[in-house]
Design a protein around this motif. Structure first.
Motif, PDB file in Angstrom:
ATOM      1  N   GLU A 253      50.962   3.803 -58.828  1.00  0.00           N
ATOM      2  CA  GLU A 253      50.190   4.342 -59.940  1.00  0.00           C
ATOM      3  C   GLU A 253      49.176   5.375 -59.469  1.00  0.00           C
ATOM      4  OE1 GLU A 253      48.448   0.896 -61.660  1.00  0.00           O
ATOM      5  OE2 GLU A 253      50.356   0.090 -62.416  1.00  0.00           O
ATOM      6  N   ASP A 254      48.654   6.128 -60.422  1.00  0.00           N
ATOM      7  CA  ASP A 254      47.633   7.140 -60.149  1.00  0.00           C
ATOM      8  C   ASP A 254      46.410   6.497 -59.486  1.00  0.00           C
ATOM      9  OD1 ASP A 254      46.154   9.497 -60.154  1.00  0.00           O
ATOM     10  OD2 ASP A 254      45.337   9.065 -62.156  1.00  0.00           O
ATOM     11  N   GLY A 255      45.944   7.094 -58.399  1.00  0.00           N
ATOM     12  CA  GLY A 255      44.770   6.590 -57.700  1.00  0.00           C
ATOM     13  C   GLY A 255      45.057   5.477 -56.719  1.00  0.00           C
ATOM     14  N   GLU A 256      46.274   5.078 -56.595  1.00  0.00           N
ATOM     15  CA  GLU A 256      46.613   3.967 -55.695  1.00  0.00           C
ATOM     16  C   GLU A 256      46.622   4.440 -54.249  1.00  0.00           C
ATOM     17  OE1 GLU A 256      50.129   0.611 -55.272  1.00  0.00           O
ATOM     18  OE2 GLU A 256      49.775   1.625 -57.175  1.00  0.00           O
ATOM     19  N   ASP A 257      46.100   3.611 -53.360  1.00  0.00           N
ATOM     20  CA  ASP A 257      46.111   3.917 -51.930  1.00  0.00           C
ATOM     21  C   ASP A 257      47.539   3.849 -51.405  1.00  0.00           C
ATOM     22  OD1 ASP A 257      43.398   4.052 -52.169  1.00  0.00           O
ATOM     23  OD2 ASP A 257      42.999   2.131 -51.168  1.00  0.00           O
ATOM     24  N   LEU A 258      47.989   4.922 -50.776  1.00  0.00           N
ATOM     25  CA  LEU A 258      49.351   4.969 -50.251  1.00  0.00           C
ATOM     26  C   LEU A 258      49.408   4.707 -48.750  1.00  0.00           C
ATOM     27  CD1 LEU A 258      50.746   8.063 -52.185  1.00  0.00           C
ATOM     28  CD2 LEU A 258      50.799   5.643 -52.839  1.00  0.00           C
ATOM     29  N   GLY A 259      48.329   4.936 -48.050  1.00  0.00           N
ATOM     30  CA  GLY A 259      48.313   4.694 -46.614  1.00  0.00           C
ATOM     31  C   GLY A 259      46.976   5.059 -46.020  1.00  0.00           C
ATOM     32  N   ILE A 260      46.640   4.438 -44.921  1.00  0.00           N
ATOM     33  CA  ILE A 260      45.328   4.657 -44.315  1.00  0.00           C
ATOM     34  C   ILE A 260      45.443   4.583 -42.794  1.00  0.00           C
ATOM     35  CG2 ILE A 260      44.714   2.194 -44.410  1.00  0.00           C
ATOM     36  CD1 ILE A 260      41.833   3.092 -45.052  1.00  0.00           C
ATOM     37  N   ILE A 261      44.662   5.417 -42.132  1.00  0.00           N
ATOM     38  CA  ILE A 261      44.524   5.360 -40.674  1.00  0.00           C
ATOM     39  C   ILE A 261      43.061   5.071 -40.381  1.00  0.00           C
ATOM     40  CG2 ILE A 261      44.760   6.600 -38.493  1.00  0.00           C
ATOM     41  CD1 ILE A 261      46.886   8.323 -39.809  1.00  0.00           C
ATOM     42  N   ASN A 262      42.796   3.943 -39.695  1.00  0.00           N
ATOM     43  CA  ASN A 262      41.428   3.514 -39.399  1.00  0.00           C
ATOM     44  C   ASN A 262      41.061   3.809 -37.952  1.00  0.00           C
ATOM     45  OD1 ASN A 262      40.709   2.226 -41.969  1.00  0.00           O
ATOM     46  ND2 ASN A 262      42.267   0.709 -41.433  1.00  0.00           N
ATOM     47  N   PHE A 263      39.790   4.120 -37.738  1.00  0.00           N
ATOM     48  CA  PHE A 263      39.266   4.357 -36.393  1.00  0.00           C
ATOM     49  C   PHE A 263      38.113   3.373 -36.153  1.00  0.00           C
ATOM     50  CE2 PHE A 263      41.052   8.242 -38.036  1.00  0.00           C
ATOM     51  CZ  PHE A 263      41.807   8.734 -36.989  1.00  0.00           C
ATOM     52  N   TYR A 264      38.197   2.616 -35.046  1.00  0.00           N
ATOM     53  CA  TYR A 264      37.205   1.579 -34.750  1.00  0.00           C
ATOM     54  C   TYR A 264      36.534   1.845 -33.417  1.00  0.00           C
ATOM     55  CZ  TYR A 264      39.183  -1.406 -38.421  1.00  0.00           C
ATOM     56  OH  TYR A 264      39.600  -1.922 -39.627  1.00  0.00           O
ATOM     57  N   GLY A 265      35.316   1.364 -33.298  1.00  0.00           N
ATOM     58  CA  GLY A 265      34.603   1.330 -32.038  1.00  0.00           C
ATOM     59  C   GLY A 265      34.036  -0.070 -31.844  1.00  0.00           C
ATOM     60  N   THR A 266      33.467  -0.327 -30.655  1.00  0.00           N
ATOM     61  CA  THR A 266      32.915  -1.639 -30.368  1.00  0.00           C
ATOM     62  C   THR A 266      31.392  -1.564 -30.397  1.00  0.00           C
ATOM     63  OG1 THR A 266      34.783  -2.079 -28.923  1.00  0.00           O
ATOM     64  CG2 THR A 266      32.922  -3.568 -28.755  1.00  0.00           C
ATOM     65  N   SER A 267      30.789  -2.459 -31.156  1.00  0.00           N
ATOM     66  CA  SER A 267      29.328  -2.472 -31.263  1.00  0.00           C
ATOM     67  C   SER A 267      28.716  -3.259 -30.115  1.00  0.00           C
ATOM     68  CB  SER A 267      28.914  -3.092 -32.595  1.00  0.00           C
ATOM     69  OG  SER A 267      29.113  -4.495 -32.568  1.00  0.00           O
ATOM     70  N   ASP A 268      27.371  -3.288 -30.058  1.00  0.00           N
ATOM     71  CA  ASP A 268      26.696  -4.034 -29.006  1.00  0.00           C
ATOM     72  C   ASP A 268      26.611  -5.520 -29.323  1.00  0.00           C
ATOM     73  OD1 ASP A 268      24.910  -4.021 -31.045  1.00  0.00           O
ATOM     74  OD2 ASP A 268      23.312  -2.929 -29.987  1.00  0.00           O
TER      75      ASP A 268
ATOM     76  N   GLY B 202      29.084  -7.498 -29.042  1.00  0.00           N
ATOM     77  CA  GLY B 202      30.029  -8.203 -28.186  1.00  0.00           C
ATOM     78  C   GLY B 202      31.315  -7.415 -28.063  1.00  0.00           C
ATOM     79  N   THR B 203      32.120  -7.767 -27.076  1.00  0.00           N
ATOM     80  CA  THR B 203      33.336  -7.002 -26.812  1.00  0.00           C
ATOM     81  C   THR B 203      34.357  -7.124 -27.927  1.00  0.00           C
ATOM     82  OG1 THR B 203      34.212  -8.905 -25.574  1.00  0.00           O
ATOM     83  CG2 THR B 203      33.048  -7.202 -24.318  1.00  0.00           C
ATOM     84  N   ASP B 204      34.287  -8.180 -28.739  1.00  0.00           N
ATOM     85  CA  ASP B 204      35.242  -8.355 -29.826  1.00  0.00           C
ATOM     86  C   ASP B 204      34.702  -7.867 -31.164  1.00  0.00           C
ATOM     87  OD1 ASP B 204      37.120  -9.495 -28.146  1.00  0.00           O
ATOM     88  OD2 ASP B 204      36.285 -11.511 -28.398  1.00  0.00           O
ATOM     89  N   ALA B 205      33.510  -7.256 -31.156  1.00  0.00           N
ATOM     90  CA  ALA B 205      32.878  -6.840 -32.411  1.00  0.00           C
ATOM     91  C   ALA B 205      33.311  -5.428 -32.764  1.00  0.00           C
ATOM     92  CB  ALA B 205      31.369  -6.933 -32.293  1.00  0.00           C
ATOM     93  N   PHE B 206      34.576  -5.240 -33.134  1.00  0.00           N
ATOM     94  CA  PHE B 206      35.074  -3.927 -33.511  1.00  0.00           C
ATOM     95  C   PHE B 206      34.542  -3.560 -34.898  1.00  0.00           C
ATOM     96  CE2 PHE B 206      38.243  -5.048 -30.304  1.00  0.00           C
ATOM     97  CZ  PHE B 206      38.314  -3.858 -29.591  1.00  0.00           C
ATOM     98  N   LYS B 207      34.055  -2.339 -35.017  1.00  0.00           N
ATOM     99  CA  LYS B 207      33.506  -1.851 -36.270  1.00  0.00           C
ATOM    100  C   LYS B 207      34.237  -0.570 -36.676  1.00  0.00           C
ATOM    101  CE  LYS B 207      30.188  -4.951 -36.395  1.00  0.00           C
ATOM    102  NZ  LYS B 207      30.128  -6.008 -37.426  1.00  0.00           N
ATOM    103  N   GLU B 208      34.517  -0.477 -37.981  1.00  0.00           N
ATOM    104  CA  GLU B 208      35.205   0.706 -38.470  1.00  0.00           C
ATOM    105  C   GLU B 208      34.238   1.885 -38.488  1.00  0.00           C
ATOM    106  OE1 GLU B 208      38.190   1.881 -42.150  1.00  0.00           O
ATOM    107  OE2 GLU B 208      36.696   0.298 -42.430  1.00  0.00           O
ATOM    108  N   ALA B 209      34.667   3.020 -37.896  1.00  0.00           N
ATOM    109  CA  ALA B 209      33.810   4.203 -37.811  1.00  0.00           C
ATOM    110  C   ALA B 209      34.231   5.284 -38.795  1.00  0.00           C
ATOM    111  CB  ALA B 209      33.840   4.768 -36.398  1.00  0.00           C
TER     112      ALA B 209
END
Length: 299
Positions: free
Chosen positions: A248-263, A265-272
């Motif tokens: 439908e109109d306005g529907e998300d068709l696909g996404i590419i996400n970019f993450y980094g690691t916050s302070d 912890g090593t497993d604390a990935f955050k979307e940038a």
């Protein structure tokens, strides 16, 4: 009624006993000999001598020979020989189920094995089953170079310690004892998620690497201009099965996400940031879309 040869106290119907000596050269032996001098043994798989197993059970297919281990000529005229293993299924008709040729090749379901183990299915699909004694053990196949298996090699199998994931593991020095748990490189978990460089993928495909960049490359070699490397992200509404249903109109068709690691912890990935494609309008014979480029500010 027990018969003893070399012993006065046979414990079975026929017992042969002898002193084999320190080198085993005089160990007890039973010989089945075909003393025919006929040179016309030119039929492939012609029986030259056999050990037959007879059943007196008259039910089912009736009494008769129900199994056989046969010494057979393997070529015509006879120059090489094999062992044939036969069984019967509620019948006196014997069928060859296993073949051992002069090269040491074993054929199961085939009398012409091409490799050390050659399995051919009959009326059903060919399948080899490896089963562990308990449900707490790995089940695997080891592929290794060298006679003793102590060189580089791969292990492919079910890793019980990793929730029964199908694991491909590599050991550069000891392929015989490759560990699915410690040497795993690629896994497919029971949900169908694929992990490359990680043994615990959280998504359908996850690539991971320690102390190095992670690259994914799609390469095309062609003289045709339209033959280009392609990465497709496809989206459909769901009705049943895998039949495409209009988005439908306005529907998300696909996404590419970019993450980094916050302070945190090593497993604390955050979307940038992310790149999002949305459907623009109602699709008919063609599809319109728009791209959104979104970034986040640090908290």
């Amino acid at each position: 009624g027990n018969v003893g040869i070399g012993t006065t106290s046979p414990s079975s119907h026929l017992e042969v006993e002898a002193d084999g000596g320190s080198d085993g050269s005089t160990s007890p032996r039973i010989t089945i000999s075909n003393d025919s001098t006929d040179t016309t043994l030119d039929g492939t798989d012609q029986n030259c001598g056999s050990l037959d197993f007879y059943s007196h059970d008259t039910s089912g297919g009736g009494a008769g020979i129900r199994a056989r281990i046969a010494f057979e000529n393997d070529t015509a005229p006879a120059s090489t020989y094999n062992l044939g293993f036969y069984t019967s299924n509620n019948s006196t008709v014997l069928s060859k189920v296993m073949h051992l040729d002069t090269d040491g090749n074993v054929g199961i379901g085939t009398a012409a094995p091409h490799y050390p183990l050659h399995v051919r299915g009959g009326t059903s699909n060919a399948r080899i089953l490896l089963a562990s004694a308990t449900t707490s053990e790995d089940v695997s196949i080891a592929l290794s170079q060298g006679v003793d298996g102590t060189n580089a090699g791969w292990g492919i199998g079910l890793d019980n310690s990793n929730s029964k994931a199908l694991t491909f593991a590599y050991d550069a020095s000891d392929g015989e004892d490759v560990s699915l748990t410690n040497d795993g490189l690629v896994v497919i978990d029971v949900s169908g998620n694929v992990g490359i460089g990680t043994t615990s993928p959280d998504t359908e495909l996850e690539l991971s690497k320690t102390e190095a960049g992670v690259d994914a490359t799609i390469t095309s070699y062609s003289d045709t201009a339209s033959d280009k490397p392609t990465l497709n992200l496809k989206r459909s509404q769901f009705s049943s099965g895998e039949t495409p249903t209009a988005t439908e109109d306005g529907e998300d068709l696909g996404i590419i996400n970019f993450y980094g690691t916050s302070d945190e912890g090593t497993d604390a990935f955050k979307e940038a940031a992310y790149i999002l494609c949305e459907q623009d309008g109602v699709a008919t014979t063609t599809m319109s879309g728009r791209l959104k480029f979104v970034t986040y500010n640090a908290d």
